[in-house]
Design an enzyme around this catalytic site. Structure first.
Site, PDB file in Angstrom:
ATOM      1  N   LYS A  88    -105.134 105.014  76.788  1.00 50.02           N
ATOM      2  CA  LYS A  88    -106.040 105.081  75.637  1.00 50.02           C
ATOM      3  C   LYS A  88    -106.120 106.481  75.030  1.00 50.02           C
ATOM      4  O   LYS A  88    -106.299 106.635  73.825  1.00 50.02           O
ATOM      5  CB  LYS A  88    -107.439 104.626  76.052  1.00 50.02           C
ATOM      6  CG  LYS A  88    -107.541 103.135  76.361  1.00 50.02           C
ATOM      7  CD  LYS A  88    -107.418 102.301  75.104  1.00 50.02           C
ATOM      8  CE  LYS A  88    -107.637 100.825  75.369  1.00 50.02           C
ATOM      9  NZ  LYS A  88    -107.296 100.012  74.184  1.00 50.02           N
ATOM     10  N   GLU A 110    -115.791 101.774  69.308  1.00 52.56           N
ATOM     11  CA  GLU A 110    -116.262 100.661  70.123  1.00 52.56           C
ATOM     12  C   GLU A 110    -115.618 100.774  71.495  1.00 52.56           C
ATOM     13  O   GLU A 110    -114.610 101.450  71.648  1.00 52.56           O
ATOM     14  CB  GLU A 110    -115.840  99.337  69.486  1.00 52.56           C
ATOM     15  CG  GLU A 110    -114.394  98.886  69.789  1.00 52.56           C
ATOM     16  CD  GLU A 110    -113.301  99.780  69.219  1.00 52.56           C
ATOM     17  OE1 GLU A 110    -113.590 100.550  68.276  1.00 52.56           O
ATOM     18  OE2 GLU A 110    -112.164  99.724  69.725  1.00 52.56           O
ATOM     19  N   SER A 377    -100.413 100.465  82.463  1.00 56.30           N
ATOM     20  CA  SER A 377    -101.194 101.108  81.403  1.00 56.30           C
ATOM     21  C   SER A 377    -102.401 101.887  81.894  1.00 56.30           C
ATOM     22  O   SER A 377    -102.867 102.798  81.224  1.00 56.30           O
ATOM     23  CB  SER A 377    -101.637 100.054  80.386  1.00 56.30           C
ATOM     24  OG  SER A 377    -102.352  99.029  81.036  1.00 56.30           O
TER      25      SER A 377
END
Lengths: 393, 258
Positions: A88, A110, A377
Site C-alpha cells: 500500500k 478510506e 502483497s
C-alpha cells in the site's frame, strides 16, 4: 495489443461518475499527474523515498520448500517486507508527493482493515500533511490496533456509522468529506478504483512491483516467468504486478478473488466471478449488486478483499481474457496462510494467502521446469488475531 | 407542459420543489404524499429513488433511503406506482436517482418507462455532463429532461457548456457539501446564482441546505426558485406537514421582480 485508457476509460470501464462538485478537483488532479509524470524531479523524489524510506527493492525470493512441495519453481515477490508491511505504501507515497505538488496540505483517505490507512498516515507524518482517515465502525471494532497505529502517527480516524459500516461506506464518507473540503484536500484513493485518473495513477505507482519482478526474474533466470498470481480486492497489488507483464504474451496472469464462504453462497467478494457491470464510487466496473441495482455487501475473512467492486482495468482485462480470474474460499486461504508459515517461515497476510492458495491448484498444471511468481502483497501480523480465532474456534 | 415552462409560468412567488424519498414510509404513501404537496402549492416534485451508496447525500436523506430499501423499494416499483397514480395529480415529477439503478434497469428502457409514467425530468447526481453525452449518445430520452447540476466549483468553461445544453432546469448546488440543512451559505453564492440565472436558457433552482423561510426568500430572489430536500424528508417522516406547508407559503410571497 494493450493501450492506455482513452478518455479515462479502459474499454467501457472506468470514467468519472462523480458529483459535479468533485469534477474540478478530479480534472486538476489529472492535469497535475500528467505534469508530474513528465517531470524527472518527481520520479527522482518518488524513487528516493521508495528506496531509502520504504526499503525497496523488495526481494524476489525463491521459495524452495514450497517449490519442492508443488513440483514447480515458486518465487515470492516480498511486498510484505516494505515499511508498514504491505504494498500500500508505494501508492500513498506517490499520491502524497503529488498532493504537495498541487499545494494541498490536507489528506483524506478510506481504509478497510487499516493497511491503507496506516500507509497514508505514515506518509502524512513524514511529509507533514494533515490526515483524516474514514473507517467503517465494524472495521474500527475488529482492527483496534491499526486504529491506534494511525492515531500514533498523528492521523484522525473517523468511524463510519452509515450503511454496512465497512470499507464501501468508508469510501462513501471519504468522498463526502472530499466534496466539503475539496479546496485544500487531496483524496488518497487506496486502490485502482474511483474516477479517472485514480485507477491508472494508482496502478502506475504500484507498477514498481511488476517492474522489479520482471527485472529480478531476468537477472536470476534469464527468462520471464510462465505464470504470475496476485490477489484481487480492489486490485492494486495485482494491477501493479501485472501491468509490466501485459505485453509479454508468454506470461499467464491470474487474479484471485475472495470466495468467502463459497461463490454459491451470499457470503463472498468474488466480484469478477459473480458480479455484473455497474457504477460505484466513480467508476464503471464489475460490482456485486442485486436485480434493482443496489450494491451488495462483500464478505471475506480478509478485510482487504472485502469490497463489492473491482478496478475498471481488471474489469477490462477480464473481458479481453488477458488475465484469468479465479476465487478462493476463506478456508483455502487460511490453509495456505498456515502452510507458508510452517514451511517457509513467512506469515502472509490473509489477502496474499488467497494468491498462495490458488498456486496449489495452478501448480498441478505446471512442470518442474516452469516458473511461478506469487505476489506476497503483505505480511500477516495484522491477521494473527483473526487466524487464532478461526483456528481455535 | 414542459418542465421549464411549468416553472416559468408559476402563478406567484418563487418556484418551490420539495424532494421526497420514494418508499419512505411505504410505497402506499407515495401518491397521497404527492397529492398533499401539490395541494400545498409545490411547483414540481423531486422524487428520490433509494440507493445503497448515496455519496451526494447527507445523513437525513441517506437514512430515508435506507428506510425505503428496508421496505424493498425498487426503481421499477416506483415507476409502476406513478403509472397507477396517473390522473390523480398534475404537478411535474422529476426523478432523482443515482446512476446504477438506471444502468441496471437499462438506460433506454428507463427513459421509455419514465416517459410513459409522465416523468418530466431526471437528476442523476453521479452522472456529470461529459459522461451523460457518452451514455445518452444512442438514447432516445422521449422528452424526459436531463437536469444538470452546476456547483460553485464548476469551471466557467464547463458552466458555459452545461448551460448551452441544459433542459428542464439547472440545479444550482448552493454548497460545497452534501444535502442537509445549512445555516450559512458561501459568500459568493448569490452572485453565482444571479449570473447563472441571467445566462441560463432554462430556469435555475437553488438546492442543498435550504430549510428556512428566510433562505427561501434570499435564494428565491436571486434565481427562479429552490429545491428543499432534507428538511422536507425529515418533516414528513415526523408528521410535521404544517411546517412544510408554511415553507411553501413563504415561497409564494417572494418578490421575484422577473
Amino acid at each position: 495489443m494493450y493501450s492506455q485508457p482513452v478518455n479515462g476509460k479502459f474499454g467501457p470501464y472506468g470514467g468519472k461518475y462523480i458529483p459535479e462538485t468533485l469534477m474540478q478537483a478530479v480534472e486538476e488532479l489529472e492535469v497535475a499527474y500528467e505534469e508530474a509524470k513528465q517531470d524527472p524531479a518527481f520520479h527522482e523524489q518518488f524513487e528516493e523515498l521508495l528506496s531509502e524510506y520504504v526499503g525497496r527493492e523488495t526481494p524476489l525470493y525463491y521459495a524452495e520448500n514450497m517449490s519442492r512441495r508443488l513440483g514447480t519453481n515458486v518465487y515470492l515477490k516480498r511486498e510484505d517486507l516494505n515499511h508498514t508491511g504491505a504494498h500500500k505504501i508505494n501508492n500513498t507515497i506517490g499520491q502524497a508527493l503529488l498532493a504537495k505538488r498541487m499545494g494541498k496540505q490536507k489528506i483524506v483517505a478510506e481504509t478497510g482493515a487499516g493497511q491503507h490507512g496506516v500507509a497514508t498516515a505514515t506518509v502524512c507524518a513524514l511529509l507533514n500533511l494533515e490526515c483524516t482517515i474514514f473507517m467503517g465502525e465494524v472495521d474500527v471494532e475488529r482492527q483496534q490496533l491499526n486504529v491506534f497505529r494511525m492515531e500514533l502517527l498523528g492521523a484522525t480516524v473517523v468511524p463510519v456509522k452509515s450503511g454496512s459500516r465497512t470499507l464501501k461506506d468508508a469510501v462513501n464518507e471519504a468522498l463526502r468529506y472530499w466534496v466539503k473540503h475539496v479546496d485544500d484536500t487531496h483524496y488518497v484513493m487506496g486502490s485502482v478504483l474511483g474516477p479517472h485518473p485514480f485507477p491508472a495513477m494508482v496502478r502506475d505507482f504500484q507498477s514498481v512491483i511488476g517492474m522489479e519482478t520482471r527485472r529480478q526474474m531476468l537477472d536470476k533466470t534469464g527468462r520471464l516467468p510462465d505464470a504470475v498470481i496476485a490477489c484481487v480486492g480492489g486490485g492494486s497489488n495485482a494491477m501493479g504486478m501485472f501491468y509490466p507483464f501485459l505485453n509479454d504474451e508468454t506470461v499467464a496472469l491470474y487474479g484471485v478473488e475472495a470466495a468467502g464462504s463459497g461463490i454459491d453462497t451470499p457470503e463472498h467478494a468474488a466480484t469478477l466471478t459473480k458480479g455484473e457491470v455497474g457504477v460505484l464510487h466513480g467508476s464503471l466496473m464489475y460490482v456485486l449488486q442485486d436485480a434493482a441495482g443496489q450494491i451488495q455487501e462483500a464478505h471475506s475473512i480478509s478485510a482487504g478483499l472485502d469490497y463489492p467492486g473491482v478496478g475498471p482495468e481488471h474489469s477490462f482485462l477480464k473481458d479481453i481474457e488477458r488475465v484469468r480470474y479465479a476465487a478462493v474460499t476463506d478456508d483455502e486461504a487460511l490453509a495456505a496462510c498456515m502452510s507458508l508459515s510452517r514451511n517457509e517461515g513467512i506469515i502472509p497476510a490473509l489477502e496474499s494467502s488467497h494468491a498462495l492458495a490458488y498456486a496449489e491448484t495452478l501448480a498441478e498444471t505446471m512442470t518442474e521446469d516452469e516458473i511461478l511468481v506469487i505476489c506476497l502483497s503483505g505480511r500477516g501480523d495484522k491477521d494473527v488475531h483473526t487466524i487464532r480465532e478461526r483456528v481455535t474456534g | 407542459m414542459r418542465l421549464d415552462e411549468a416553472i416559468r409560468e408559476r402563478s406567484e412567488g418563487t418556484a418551490f420543489v420539495p424532494y421526497i424519498m420514494a418508499g419512505d414510509g411505504g410505497l402506499d404513501n407515495l401518491i397521497p404524499t404527492i397529492e398533499r404537496l401539490e395541494a400545498m402549492g409545490a411547483t414540481a416534485i423531486e422524487l428520490g429513488i433509494p440507493f445503497s451508496d448515496p455519496v451526494a447525500d447527507g445523513p437525513v436523506i441517506e437514512a430515508a433511503g435506507m428506510r425505503a430499501l428496508a421496505e424493498g423499494v425498487t426503481l421499477a416499483q416506483v415507476l409502476d406506482r406513478l403509472i397507477e397514480g396517473t390522473g390523480r395529480f398534475s404537478v411535474p415529477i422529476v426523478l432523482m436517482t443515482y446512476l446504477n439503478p438506471v444502468f441496471r434497469f437499462g438506460v433506454q428502457p428507463f427513459f421509455e418507462r419514465a416517459a410513459a409514467c409522465g416523468v418530466s425530468g431526471v437528476i442523476i447526481p453521479d452522472l456529470p455532463f461529459e459522461e451523460s453525452l457518452e451514455l445518452f449518445a444512442e438514447t432516445d430520452r422521449h422528452g424526459v429532461a436531463f437536469i444538470p447540476l452546476v456547483t460553485l466549483t464548476s469551471s466557467a468553461q464547463r458552466v458555459e457548456t452545461i448551460l448551452n445544453q441544459a433542459e428542464g432546469f439547472v440545479y444550482a448546488v448552493t454548497l460545497k457539501g452534501t444535502t442537509g440543512k445549512a445555516d450559512v451559505f458561501p459568500d459568493e453564492l448569490l452572485g453565482h446564482l444571479q449570473a447563472l440565472t441571467a445566462r441560463s436558457p432554462v430556469p435555475v433552482l437553488a438546492g442543498f441546505g435550504v430549510h428556512l423561510a428566510e433562505q427561501v426568500r434570499v435564494l428565491g430572489e436571486a434565481c427562479d426558485g429552490v429545491v428543499v430536500g432534507s428538511f422536507i424528508v425529515e418533516a414528513l417522516h415526523e408528521g410535521r406537514d404544517e411546517e412544510v406547508a408554511a415553507l411553501i407559503r413563504a415561497a409564494k410571497t417572494v418578490d421575484t421582480k422577473r
